[in-house]
Design an enzyme around this catalytic site. Structure first.
Site, short mmCIF file in Angstrom:
data_model
loop_
_atom_site.label_atom_id
_atom_site.label_comp_id
_atom_site.label_asym_id
_atom_site.label_seq_id
_atom_site.Cartn_x
_atom_site.Cartn_y
_atom_site.Cartn_z
N TYR A 34 -44.97 -3.48 -45.81
CA TYR A 34 -44.46 -4.14 -47.02
C TYR A 34 -45.30 -5.38 -47.34
CZ TYR A 34 -41.24 -6.45 -50.23
OH TYR A 34 -40.69 -7.07 -51.33
N SER A 94 -44.32 -10.99 -53.58
CA SER A 94 -43.26 -11.41 -52.65
C SER A 94 -43.80 -12.57 -51.83
CB SER A 94 -42.87 -10.25 -51.72
OG SER A 94 -42.04 -10.71 -50.66
#
Length: 588
Positions: free
Chosen positions: A471, A458
């Site tokens: 995350y 990501s």
């Protein structure tokens, strides 16, 4: 009989023709369509063993040792005993014995393919061949015309093609020398060859090549001596295929240029082309893929239509390859599975959502995948992943491309994030990737034929944020893991890519967890986040395109969206500005 070699359970018979005996092995149900496999030089029928056992599940499979090879006897004298005319006699004798009332589906590799082109283009075999699959062996007549066109009308490009193929064919000149090849093969070369070819081609270990190699190679030199000069200098003008042809071209073949087949449609109007990113001995290195393509081609021919061909990008790279995608029920995973399917890959769609995985597998088949399967697993469960890896290898084969996509979202301040929150996000986002890389990467490495691992990270991996500590940490770990694996596995020809999307319109936004808030507030934030991502409306299909492109180009780190690319640049050249932005409260 004792000459079945490694073809366990094969039925072996002797077929007599022209004063010699051919060793013929059969597998599978004789009531089914017959697939006849012809080996090349310096092989025996054992080169097909891995392909044959897979095809035998669907077909009546026949293999025979070419005269002078394996369990077949050699002609006397050797000179003049290996002409294509006599090899055609042998082929017809075998067909008469194993399939007298039904045409066979012919498959040839190397000199088996050279012979196959003769069988598929001469008048006396019409009606005896239902289809022909050719790999790593051109028609000598087609090759003769290919050479003549370039000699008569030379251009720099054509001259380069001639010189390039001439350099690849160095061994042909050696095999035409008298006595020397026989002495070499029966002496040191016969002992060294198994190790040499295993290292050069990265062949899996086993009992191939067989003990008959020195004799096979010495006799097989006459294949070249009896045929090449005649056919290349005076090629037939009527060498048109009278059956559908499937051409499988390994792009890394060190002996044959893919340019040899540029004009093949004029000789084989019913032509289906396939390519493989592999070397010459694909019957040993890619048995699963070959068996899948042969099955598809034979089945289509039996049903009276052409084999379906995928129409998407990169079919020349991924056609027939086995691709496994985790988190494939929706979003980026589903889009990636479908993109590989459109490129002709065989797809294993994996997700904890069984129905979603099944839908993706079905859509993959409609999109162009020759085969697609659904598997249900929780990627964070080590034992479940081990069982999955074992099942995939046993039932579908060793995968060529792994896409570790499964992931979950978690937002919230660090001090509000519980141990259980951390455990869940790391179990899926990091440990799920580790399990996939470890289990399937090991299978790729043990196969020895390379592959590619794609890990979906990501932009959060390099963009700090006060609201995404868990995350971002999981994705940063995936990014670094990918970089480390890329360095470790490069020597095994296994590429590793980390894909770093930014804001992409997927279902992860509506299911993301928010730490430190009650259920009602969590639902409100989920709806708000989903709306923001929807307004951005960056489709997962573009991420899927980036995944395929990363594998084709062997890219290391791929930021996908504009904000991901901009953030990547800032992380390198303006890290202080990023740290300042990270302090801002998110608009939730």
């Amino acid at each position: 009989m004792t000459d079945a070699g490694t073809l366990e359970g094969a039925r072996v018979r002797r077929v007599r023709t022209d004063g010699i005996e051919l060793s013929v092995a059969e597998l599978g149900d004789t009531e089914r369509p017959t697939v006849l496999l012809v080996h090349g030089y310096p092989d025996s029928k054992e080169v097909w063993s891995e392909v044959a056992v897979r095809l035998a599940e669907r077909f009546h499979v026949v293999l025979y040792d070419v005269r002078g090879h394996g369990g077949s006897t050699a002609p006397e004298p050797l000179r003049g005993g290996f002409t294509l005319e006599k090899l055609t006699d042998d082929f017809l004798a075998v067909v008469d014995a194993v399939s007298p009332n039904r045409p066979v589906h012919l498959v040839g590799h190397d000199w088996g393919s050279v012979q196959g082109w003769e069988f598929a283009t001469v008048e006396r075999t019409e009606g005896r061949i239902a289809s022909f699959t050719s790999m790593s062996g051109p028609s000598l007549d087609h090759l003769g015309h290919w050479i003549k066109r370039r000699v008569r009308r030379p251009t720099p490009r054509r001259i380069g093609q001639l010189l390039g193929q001439g350099a690849r064919s160095w061994y042909v000149y050696v095999l035409h020398t008298p006595v020397l090849p026989e002495i070499a093969w029966r002496g040191p070369l016969g002992k060294w060859w198994p190790g040499l070819v295993r290292r050069a081609e990265r062949l899996p270990r086993g009992d191939y090549p067989g003990a008959s190699l020195p004799t096979d190679a010495a006799h097989g030199a006459w294949l070249y001596r009896d045929n090449l000069r005649t056919r290349l200098t005076d090629p037939r003008d009527d060498a048109y295929a009278h059956a559908p042809v499937q051409l499988i071209t390994p792009l890394g073949d060190q002996f044959l240029s893919e340019r040899l087949y540029d004009d093949l449609e004029s000789w084989a109007p019913q032509l289906t082309r396939r390519t493989l990113p592999d070397k010459h001995w694909i019957p040993r290195t890619r048995p699963d893929q070959l068996a899948a393509w042969i099955t598809e081609f034979v089945t289509a021919t039996e049903q009276g239509h052409r084999a379906p061909m995928a129409a998407g990008k990169h079919t020349d790279r991924f056609g027939g390859q086995l691709v496994l995608v985790t988190g494939a029920a929706g979003g980026i995973g589903r889009a990636t599975a479908l993109a590989f399917a459109e490129a002709g890959a065989r797809v294993v769609a994996v997700d904890v959502d069984a129905e979603g995985a099944a839908r993706t597998a079905e859509s993959s088949r409609r999109a162009g995948a020759p085969e697609a399967w659904a598997e249900t697993v929780d990627v964070s469960d080590e034992q479940a992943m081990e069982k999955l890896a074992e099942r995939v290898a046993t039932e579908y084969g060793v995968i060529d491309v792994l896409v570790n996509n499964a992931g979950i979202g978690l937002s919230g301040a660090f001090l509000d994030t519980t141990f259980e929150d951390w455990r869940k996000v790391l179990d899926v986002n990091l440990w799920g990737v580790i399990h996939g890389c470890r289990l399937f990467g090991r299978q790729m490495a043990e196969r020895g034929q390379g592959g590619h691992i794609v890990n979906i990270a990501s932009a959060a991996a390099y963009l700090p944020s006060r609201s995404l500590p868990a995350y971002s940490t999981s994705k940063a770990a995936v990014l670094m893991l990918s970089e480390c694996l890329r360095a470790e596995l490069a020597g095994r020809k296994i590429g590793v890519s980390a894909i770093c999307p930014g804001i992409v319109n997927t279902g992860i936004t509506s299911t993301a967890r928010f730490a430190g808030v009650d259920a009602e507030e969590e639902k409100r934030r989920q709806r708000r986040t989903a709306k923001l991502y929807g307004l951005r409306n960056y489709p997962p299909e573009k991420v899927a395109e980036a995944v395929l492109r990363a594998v084709v180009r062997d890219q290391a780190v791929v930021p996908v969206t504009p904000e991901a690319r901009g953030g990547r640049l800032m992380s390198r050249f303006a890290p202080r500005a990023l740290r300042a932005l990270a302090r801002l409260e998110p608009p939730l």
